[in-house]
Write a protein that holds these residues in place. Structure first.
Motif, PDB file in Angstrom:
ATOM      1  N   VAL A 294      -3.698  -8.206   4.595  1.00 33.71           N
ATOM      2  CA  VAL A 294      -3.106  -9.176   5.556  1.00 33.71           C
ATOM      3  C   VAL A 294      -2.902 -10.485   4.632  1.00 33.71           C
ATOM      4  N   ARG A 295      -1.617 -10.456   4.148  1.00 30.37           N
ATOM      5  CA  ARG A 295      -0.947 -11.469   3.056  1.00 30.37           C
ATOM      6  C   ARG A 295      -0.495 -12.491   3.554  1.00 30.37           C
ATOM      7  N   SER A 296      -0.666 -13.677   2.888  1.00 27.23           N
ATOM      8  CA  SER A 296      -0.191 -15.183   3.198  1.00 27.23           C
ATOM      9  C   SER A 296       0.038 -15.783   1.778  1.00 27.23           C
TER      10      SER A 296
ATOM     11  N   SER B 118       8.319 -14.195   2.736  1.00 29.50           N
ATOM     12  CA  SER B 118       7.183 -13.476   2.770  1.00 29.50           C
ATOM     13  C   SER B 118       7.383 -12.307   2.106  1.00 29.50           C
TER      14      SER B 118
ATOM     15  N   TYR C  98      -2.241 -14.889  12.849  1.00 31.12           N
ATOM     16  CA  TYR C  98      -2.153 -16.134  12.977  1.00 31.12           C
ATOM     17  C   TYR C  98      -1.236 -16.639  14.213  1.00 31.12           C
TER      18      TYR C  98
ATOM     19  N   THR D  92       2.850 -11.145   7.298  1.00 34.12           N
ATOM     20  CA  THR D  92       1.682 -10.901   6.819  1.00 34.12           C
ATOM     21  C   THR D  92       1.591  -9.660   6.424  1.00 34.12           C
ATOM     22  N   SER D  93       2.418  -8.755   6.897  1.00 36.99           N
ATOM     23  CA  SER D  93       2.524  -7.226   6.552  1.00 36.99           C
ATOM     24  C   SER D  93       3.819  -6.716   5.673  1.00 36.99           C
TER      25      SER D  93
ATOM     26  N   MET E 198      -4.915 -12.750   0.384  1.00 38.08           N
ATOM     27  CA  MET E 198      -4.884 -11.334   1.164  1.00 38.08           C
ATOM     28  C   MET E 198      -6.463 -11.246   1.758  1.00 38.08           C
TER      29      MET E 198
ATOM     30  N   PRO F 111       1.291 -18.639   9.113  1.00 37.17           N
ATOM     31  CA  PRO F 111       0.809 -17.848   7.914  1.00 37.17           C
ATOM     32  C   PRO F 111       1.028 -18.097   6.631  1.00 37.17           C
TER      33      PRO F 111
ATOM     34  N   SER G 122       3.877 -13.724  12.809  1.00 39.42           N
ATOM     35  CA  SER G 122       2.739 -13.534  12.023  1.00 39.42           C
ATOM     36  C   SER G 122       2.460 -12.015  11.487  1.00 39.42           C
TER      37      SER G 122
ATOM     38  N   SER H 140      -1.117 -16.078  -3.634  1.00 38.15           N
ATOM     39  CA  SER H 140      -1.197 -15.429  -2.436  1.00 38.15           C
ATOM     40  C   SER H 140      -2.674 -15.307  -2.071  1.00 38.15           C
TER      41      SER H 140
END
Length: 208
Positions: free
Chosen positions: A198-200, A50, A65, A31-32, A190, A111, A27, A188
Motif C-alpha cells: 500500500v504505497r504513499s 501516484s 485512507y 495506493t495500488s 509502503m 494518501p 485512496s 515513498s
C-alpha cells in the motif's frame, strides 16, 4: 486522457464497494498504482502523480485512507477560510475558530504526503495519518521506506496489527533533513503484508 480513465476505474470500483466514499475510492486507486520512473525534468510525482493506475489491484487495496466531510472543513478552516466561505463549499453551518494553524493542513488524511520547506534550512516535519483495514479480518503490515540519502524518514509504529475488518490504526511519519538547495526530493512509504504493498508517495519541495 487520464481523467476519463480514472473516472472509469472509480465507477468500476464502485460496483465492488458501493458504500465507499469518494475519498476511499481515490485512496484505493492511488495506493495500488505502480511506481513510474522519473520524468526528464526530474520532478517525479509532480509529473505523473501516484503512478500507473491498476484497477485490478485497486479492487482490493488492503488499507484505505478515508476522509470525512468534517476533515475537509477543518482543513479549509486551517487554510484561512471563514465560516461563510466554508458553508458555500460544504453546505454545512460551521464555526471556524479564530486560531489558524496552516501546518495542520498537511494532516488531512490524504494518501500522499507532501510538504514545502525553505531551502538551506534544517527541518523536521511530522505527518499524522489513519488507515482503515479493508483486508481480511486479521492482518499485519510492516512499514517499508524507499531510501533517499538526502532525507531521513521514520514511522511510528513500524508495524500495524489489525484484528477485524474496518478497524482503524494511526501512525506518525517524520521527515528530517539538513540544509539542502532548491530541489525536489522524492521517497515513498509502503505498508506491506508481503503480498501487496500500500504505497504513499512522499514529496519534499525545497524552495526559496
Amino acid at each position: 486522457m487520464s481523467c476519463p480513465h480514472v473516472a472509469g476505474i472509480a465507477a468500476y470500483l464502485k460496483t465492488f464497494h458501493f458504500d465507499w466514499s469518494p475519498s476511499a475510492l481515490k485512496s484505493a486507486i492511488m495506493t495500488s498504482a505502480n511506481p513510474m520512473k522519473g520524468s526528464k525534468d526530474e520532478v517525479g510525482e509532480y509529473a505523473y502523480g501516484s503512478g500507473h493506475v491498476n484497477p485490478i489491484s485497486a479492487v482490493h487495496p488492503r488499507l484505505m485512507y478515508d476522509i470525512s466531510l468534517d476533515d475537509y472543513i477543518q482543513m479549509l478552516c486551517n487554510l484561512g477560510y471563514d465560516s461563510t466561505k466554508v458553508k458555500l463549499i460544504s453546505g454545512k453551518n460551521n464555526s471556524c475558530s479564530n486560531t489558524i494553524d496552516r501546518s495542520l493542513v498537511r494532516d488531512l488524511n490524504y494518501p500522499a504526503l507532501s510538504i514545502d520547506v525553505k531551502s538551506n534550512t534544517s527541518f523536521t516535519i511530522k505527518f499524522e495519518r489513519t488507515v482503515t483495514n479493508v483486508d481480511i479480518g486479521k492482518s499485519i503490515y510492516k512499514a517499508l521506506i524507499l531510501p533517499n540519502p538526502k532525507i531521513k524518514i521514520t514511522v511510528v509504529p513500524e508495524t500495524l496489527t489489525f484484528k477485524s475488518l474496518y478497524e482503524k490504526k494511526s501512525f506518525v511519519l517524520t521527515v528530517t533533513g539538513n540544509e539542502l538547495p532548491t530541489q525536489i526530493v522524492i521517497s515513498s512509504l509502503m505498508w506491506s503484508n508481503f503480498i501487496q504493498n500500500v504505497r504513499s508517495p512522499i514529496i519534499v519541495n525545497f524552495s526559496d
